[in-house]
Enzyme design. Structure first.
Site, PDB file in Angstrom:
ATOM      1  N   ARG E  94       0.924  -1.449  -0.289  1.00 22.30           N
ATOM      2  CA  ARG E  94      -0.084   0.194   0.175  1.00 22.30           C
ATOM      3  C   ARG E  94       0.428   1.544  -0.543  1.00 22.30           C
ATOM      4  O   ARG E  94       0.624   2.219  -0.765  1.00 22.30           O
ATOM      5  CB  ARG E  94      -0.797  -0.290   1.172  1.00 22.30           C
ATOM      6  CG  ARG E  94      -2.250   1.168   1.481  1.00 22.30           C
ATOM      7  CD  ARG E  94      -2.954   1.003   0.260  1.00 22.30           C
ATOM      8  NE  ARG E  94      -2.452   1.924  -0.653  1.00 22.30           N
ATOM      9  CZ  ARG E  94      -3.514   1.292  -2.214  1.00 22.30           C
ATOM     10  NH1 ARG E  94      -3.574   0.342  -2.043  1.00 22.30           N
ATOM     11  NH2 ARG E  94      -3.005   2.151  -3.017  1.00 22.30           N
ATOM     12  N   LYS E 129       3.557  24.902  -4.305  1.00 24.36           N
ATOM     13  CA  LYS E 129       2.599  24.829  -3.541  1.00 24.36           C
ATOM     14  C   LYS E 129       2.860  23.112  -3.436  1.00 24.36           C
ATOM     15  O   LYS E 129       1.762  22.737  -4.146  1.00 24.36           O
ATOM     16  CB  LYS E 129       2.132  25.037  -4.264  1.00 24.36           C
ATOM     17  CG  LYS E 129       1.655  26.764  -4.105  1.00 24.36           C
ATOM     18  CD  LYS E 129       0.391  27.140  -4.636  1.00 24.36           C
ATOM     19  CE  LYS E 129       0.305  29.058  -5.107  1.00 24.36           C
ATOM     20  NZ  LYS E 129      -0.196  29.530  -5.700  1.00 24.36           N
ATOM     21  N   LYS E 161       7.410  38.915  -2.766  1.00 24.04           N
ATOM     22  CA  LYS E 161       6.203  38.779  -3.897  1.00 24.04           C
ATOM     23  C   LYS E 161       5.473  39.584  -3.034  1.00 24.04           C
ATOM     24  O   LYS E 161       5.767  40.688  -2.262  1.00 24.04           O
ATOM     25  CB  LYS E 161       5.307  37.390  -3.488  1.00 24.04           C
ATOM     26  CG  LYS E 161       6.371  36.700  -3.546  1.00 24.04           C
ATOM     27  CD  LYS E 161       5.892  34.794  -3.692  1.00 24.04           C
ATOM     28  CE  LYS E 161       4.612  35.133  -4.706  1.00 24.04           C
ATOM     29  NZ  LYS E 161       4.256  33.812  -4.535  1.00 24.04           N
ATOM     30  N   GLU E 191       7.798  40.176  -7.312  1.00 22.83           N
ATOM     31  CA  GLU E 191       6.851  39.369  -8.797  1.00 22.83           C
ATOM     32  C   GLU E 191       5.589  41.088  -9.203  1.00 22.83           C
ATOM     33  O   GLU E 191       5.382  42.297  -7.999  1.00 22.83           O
ATOM     34  CB  GLU E 191       6.199  39.165  -7.234  1.00 22.83           C
ATOM     35  CG  GLU E 191       4.579  38.629  -7.540  1.00 22.83           C
ATOM     36  CD  GLU E 191       2.904  37.997  -7.263  1.00 22.83           C
ATOM     37  OE1 GLU E 191       4.089  37.391  -6.088  1.00 22.83           O
ATOM     38  OE2 GLU E 191       2.036  38.607  -6.275  1.00 22.83           O
ATOM     39  N   ASP E 212       2.210  38.404 -12.483  1.00 21.46           N
ATOM     40  CA  ASP E 212       1.461  37.842 -11.916  1.00 21.46           C
ATOM     41  C   ASP E 212       0.152  38.111 -12.153  1.00 21.46           C
ATOM     42  O   ASP E 212      -0.450  39.123 -12.318  1.00 21.46           O
ATOM     43  CB  ASP E 212       1.573  38.335 -10.289  1.00 21.46           C
ATOM     44  CG  ASP E 212       0.150  37.871  -9.054  1.00 21.46           C
ATOM     45  OD1 ASP E 212      -0.237  36.559  -9.491  1.00 21.46           O
ATOM     46  OD2 ASP E 212      -0.957  38.015  -8.549  1.00 21.46           O
TER      47      ASP E 212
END
Lengths: 275, 275, 275, 275, 275, 275
Positions: E94, E129, E161, E191, E212
């Site tokens: 598994r 992410k 960012k 960004e 962005d």
């Protein structure tokens, strides 16, 4: 903790930055061999831990068992042969014996309980009263002695005990709550202290009932009352002297905390022999 | 392992991904309180582990001791009060008891040995025959019972035993080798089995001699022979029945493996009380 | 931490999720070989860590030493041959050198101290002023350089220093307290700063006296005053220029913190050679 | 390893199962206070580790700094006040000093290099020649001393060195390969040993060129040849005596391995004061 | 975490104290063999984790791949042969599939994005992410699918960012601050959300600009405006349907979070075959 | 792994030796605040992990939830307020979102399955097809979505599947073997693929039967055949489109692997707001 982690922790505890005695007294390259000998009779457990100890201390060490886990042995019998660098043998000796003596103690005591209930339907099972950090090995030792494992821990069995009942509002409420949300792969066991609670447990849908600290008479009545609708487990204050009578009542399981919390160690020793 | 690590391992073993019984039966926000009670008399040890268990399980739990480590207690006596979220109390209960029952067992047995040698010069000391993973706590339990600690492990004391002697070429050679390279902060102890070896150990410069498995008569002769030139430790097969006679011979130390390998657990329980 | 854990932490620190340079520039299957070469003379230490680095990075790597730990080497000398996948060699290179350069630095400095006290009874010993995380390896490097280890840590030797004395109430009180409860396997060492305290230490039953920051004249007087009743250790501000004079006073041990806190690294490099 | 893990490993190394001296000599409840004092001048680093040590040993300890990381201090100056249970202070003392002495050594040496290049465009940068396990703290110490960090490890910067070039087939091939697959967030640095290779690196598209072991004259020629097309880093055998002349050539970065591999420790001590 | 640690954690999670089903139903010494089969088409990733699982569960297990990482496969195709003790195969099954199904899902989705931008200069890159604990393996899966890695984590790339800009005072101030202190081995990426900020970023000295959530028209204008002075990365809401048009604008990089946060698992299974 | 360990591993993966962007661009003492906002509708899970992330990164951070685990939310809704040092907020941001996006994805998908079976007896349950390392959190997310947990792992439930049957010799033999030795606290579940095997399972004493990959018609026949003697679980290829029809057959449980292996992430973001 896995077996490897349990053994590593035990070795770290005893070896730390090294064995000052061997470093001071023994040449680094000296080889030795020896025998692991029983100084009293028992049932063997702890071989897996012993082998792991030897491997972790030094890959040049060897430990060759003369028995399998679960085998009975007599006083004076050789349990294993060992060989390798002398410093490494001495580094592994004490921890290896510490594992084997305790685990064989549990296997030996379990075997004696099992012997006394032979011929009945009762299985001897363990409890969660294990030594912190050693549950993996003690639960195996119980199997080596012929016993069975109860739930392993809090996560793999539902056992509603007195303190749960005090909070949950009694047997019926607790059993029904468990039915409503517990994983369907688990049976539901509940502890009772008298026959009325037993009846309540059965009607509420319990699968197993733990009969806590009942006399032999009460246990007999419980077996009759249950009439096979639930599994019955006798628990509390079970001793070698009383276990046969308890088993004779017809209960399915007898749980014994002493298997893992109070079994005396079996005396073993490691003796060097001439090369 | 530190105390925090020992406790974390024990809790992981019992809690794993969570207590299915409490999750199924008890509301998440229910509070409870209770008493930790002795079901037989003994000497207390394990409080530090108990407090650590409670803190690790849930910072909202409290455990308020009624005694100090090393205090004697009677059957029926309350040892601590506990309170907090019911699920957390039940999660901490078994592991806490598992620590305290075993450690109080060791403290209690130690105290009994100490009581029997009162009035002699002999100190009761422990051995390395401890439960894997619990040495830190068991060595403290021996002190709580009034005993003294022998070396902690292989790294903090020189003790030349039979298997070392077999490899190193006898008492004299081994002691001299140790003298030549061991850290000067450590005394040198050597095991002997007869009086000739005792003499050899003394003349080779040993600081301490372990008298292995000698009879009371042999021990008396050894004390006379040593005449204060070295410290003497009696070891091997010491029992409660024999310890007073051994102490009376005048040896300085009596080491007892059973303190840590075979002390039966003291029966304790946690009982919820009404809020 | 064990050697394996020390090396794993060092590799994790330098490799993390991988060597972006090798991944970008070198084919995955390219092999290489090379020589580990000394760029200045010294005494070798760190081979065990180097071998462990190579094994942990890639089991296909090989490191074949040309010397043993403790061997002296000259500038330009080859210390080991290495071979294996080029990416793995480059991944292991820096950490391996970081270990060997520092540890050989300690062995080399120790050897120089030892050389300067040759012919006296004094042993050069280390201190607890080690680099955090590297004590296991630095204490071995001191032995490779011909020095001796003092106590390893707080747990394996009793050394009552100035701050203890301030709290414990002076030399006599502190030594007697230690006598009363310390494990019998440990000698008792106490730090003194003048001859009166030395006398106090001797009469209180100390086994070893650390003479802190004394002049050569004071050390000579201390040796006379002690007259063999205790072992004497000179400590504090020992330098290569002064160690011979200190040793000539007849002290038993000279402890040097700089062996482990300020030994400069020995310059080593890894040079690829044609296949 | 995080700061907390580095400190925990260092404490475990020194404390193990406990401080036998304090346990033997000092009452468990005695409080003490003291001063952390510099015995020579320097630049401070290691406060974060010191605070973490104190917290981990005992939450009742306090360490109140009199300076910030990066502050210069004189001989005799107090760096911090400490207070708490005497046993805990003594348990934390040595490890705390071991961190602060080494890290302040690195900060102090860095500050001296930085001082000598003042007025030039050159930045002093560190290398990967750090002490195994302490890179996190040593890289911070370099910043405390006014230096800059080079890449942290193998994973966060592309630096193609001599051994890469030997395998990859020269400067041009290696730089182009890196361009083709490396993360676009990283600049590409390549090591060269002469001006022809410098030209090759520039035309191949390198962002930074490391000038290895060049003389001051060669460095000057390199600065002219590069004419601002790439960043230039001087490396190899930089010493306090030569760093000003190297900086005067106009290179952008000067990397100094000795900042982290051979900075001598700064002498600090902890002195108890009357309560 | 290394691959070995990731796999060990996953196995501990699923195996804990052991597989009760196999222990109850299967003889300990029974051997078995089988095939790891794809039930739908995809691109392979996760072999390294699979091999590590098998090795950790039991050194007697074998897993023989029929493909390399990054290979495409069809529904029904065999990906690997497996053999060994039946209990061990079932213990590894598994977790092995859990790794391979997810990682092949990421490789498969990446390959589809890469296919759609073929013929443009744009590279498909990943983001941070990722699934907690699996970044090492997911970043490799992106490469197996033909994509490129963006910065690995917070430590190996500078990406300023929106939230940084809010605190740092805008694009110019932030880029200049980064220039002043960041390691010279890292490019500086910022960004922006419109063309004015793009111009500001270029003049402030940014190396890379993240565009962005811009429309295809805005991206085209940005490419013209930048005119090769900086690298351009399109990011935000990229989907399979839109990626070709985005790539056609001439941006250098297109980052796609869904590669690692929302790729559906590829269906694989392990089927025992007759011995 | 505990929640704390899972979060620590995730943070180590992303933070490593530190955030170079924040260190370069933001003052160390700047504070910030913000909102955690949903960019699409869903059901909340992952708050416990989010709170743990914030605490581990910096004890000065705060995260104040606006919802409970299991609450539904709309696009644009604020889920939590955050505040603290700006560098720490940015360090915690990505990992926190990575946890919450995935776990809310699982809770949201589970809730949709649960909604579609409303009014039937069927419970939606999860499987062991979880993401390696995240089972603890994913199993909780299933409960947050209104689903139920199947067995947690190999250790807490007996499920005899096709590969076990191949080795054990069929349904009857396997079920009887399990009966003979499994802990009595566990029910016995066996997988079947047709009605004959279902009958065999019932007569052999199974407690639960898993109906693998059956059509709706087969499932209906199975429910009739079983007639309440065992619990029935439908499994294999269940989709949102088919789950209502499956539930209408009267099975007790429907297990859905996609809940944990293929639920797409819910889009969330952290937006700084003015102080």
């Amino acid at each position: 903790m896995t077996l490897a982690q349990i053994v590593a922790a035990a070795l770290a505890e005893d070896l730390g930055p090294g064995d000052v005695t061997s470093r001071a007294c023994l040449p680094a390259d000296r080889l030795a061999q020896g025998r692991l000998v029983a100084k009293e009779a028992g049932v063997l457990s702890g071989l897996a831990a012993a082998v792991e100890c030897f491997q972790q201390v030094d890959s040049q060490l060897s430990l060759t068992p003369c028995h399998h886990e679960g085998d009975p042995f007599e006083a004076g019998e050789m349990l294993a042969r060992v060989a390798g660098p002398a410093r490494s043998l001495l580094a592994a000796e004490r921890v290896t014996l510490n594992f084997m003596q305790r685990l064989s103690g549990t296997a030996t005591l379990t075997a004696e309980y099992v012997r006394r209930v032979a011929g009945t339907r009762a299985r001897i099972v363990d409890t969660r009263k294990t030594t912190p950090g050693l549950r993996l090995l003690q639960k195996a030792a119980v199997r080596h002695g012929g016993g069975y494992n109860h739930r392993w821990a809090l996560y793999d069995g539902i056992l509603i005990k007195d303190n749960h009942l005090a909070v949950a509002g009694g047997v019926r409420a607790a059993v029904q709550a468990a039915r409503a949300s517990a994983p369907h792969t688990l049976r539901i066991e509940v502890e009772v202290t008298n026959l009325d609670e037993l009846t309540e447990a059965i009607t509420a849908g319990a699968d197993i009932v733990l009969l806590d600290n009942m006399t032999v008479e009460q246990l007999q009545q419980a077996v009759e009352r249950a009439a096979g609708q639930v599994l019955l487990e006798a628990s509390g204050g079970v001793r070698l002297e009383t276990v046969a009578a308890i088993a004779a009542t017809g209960v399915d399981y007898i749980s014994v905390g002493a298997l893992t919390h109070s079994a005396p160690a079996i005396d073993l020793s490691l003796q060097f022999t001439d090369l």
